[in-house]
Design a protein around this motif. Sequence first.
Motif, PDB file in Angstrom:
ATOM      1  N   ALA A 161      41.516  36.938  44.158  1.00 62.16           N
ATOM      2  CA  ALA A 161      40.731  37.616  45.192  1.00 62.16           C
ATOM      3  C   ALA A 161      39.554  36.744  45.624  1.00 62.16           C
ATOM      4  O   ALA A 161      39.260  36.624  46.828  1.00 62.16           O
ATOM      5  N   GLN A 165      38.740  34.916  49.232  1.00 64.51           N
ATOM      6  CA  GLN A 165      37.479  35.151  49.932  1.00 64.51           C
ATOM      7  C   GLN A 165      36.741  33.855  50.247  1.00 64.51           C
ATOM      8  O   GLN A 165      36.261  33.681  51.359  1.00 64.51           O
ATOM      9  N   LEU A 173      39.955  39.943  50.304  1.00 60.94           N
ATOM     10  CA  LEU A 173      39.020  40.731  49.505  1.00 60.94           C
ATOM     11  C   LEU A 173      38.414  41.857  50.337  1.00 60.94           C
ATOM     12  O   LEU A 173      38.247  42.982  49.858  1.00 60.94           O
TER      13      LEU A 173
END
Length: 184
Positions: A161, A165, A173
């Motif tokens: 995640a 991001q 995310l």
Amino acid sequence: MQTSQTPAFGAPAKLFHWLTVLLLAAQYAIGWLMPDVHRDTQPVGLIGLHLSLGATIVLLVLVRLAWRFSHKPPAESSILPASMRLAARVTHALLYVLLIALPLMGWANASARGWAVSLFHVVPLPALAATGSAFGHTLGDVHKLTAWVLLVLIGLHVAAALFHQFVIRDDTLGRMLPGVRKIR
């Protein structure tokens, strides 16, 4: 901000996800803090709470899976190579399997010890192994090892995640967290 290419997960999916996270955080904390389980240990205090939370996790994950199979998730990022999409699917599948198998192993071990398992002393649950079952006792050892495997998978999930991001910057995310904006 969400883009048309990366629709957010719906409120129920987010609720299931974050409830699971909270229950797992509590479960790991209790698992590390509760006394060691020996032959004469009774399922009281933190041990009883650990059993109840485990049963709650199984129930939540089963409801979550029913929701997941009856509601199509938002489309995956199309910019990822097929190998990364496959790795994500395999990791998610393993997370679901372990989120069900791990508590069931602990429950079977509790049953083999002759302990009654219930949801917070309100809803009694059936025994998953006969009292004294060697298989049930063995599942207790496997339960401990599997808890570490699950923790590693959770770490990979969180790392992925964060990778999405901050490296890929595809807003993955942001699909699960309100208020997280795409980094350009």
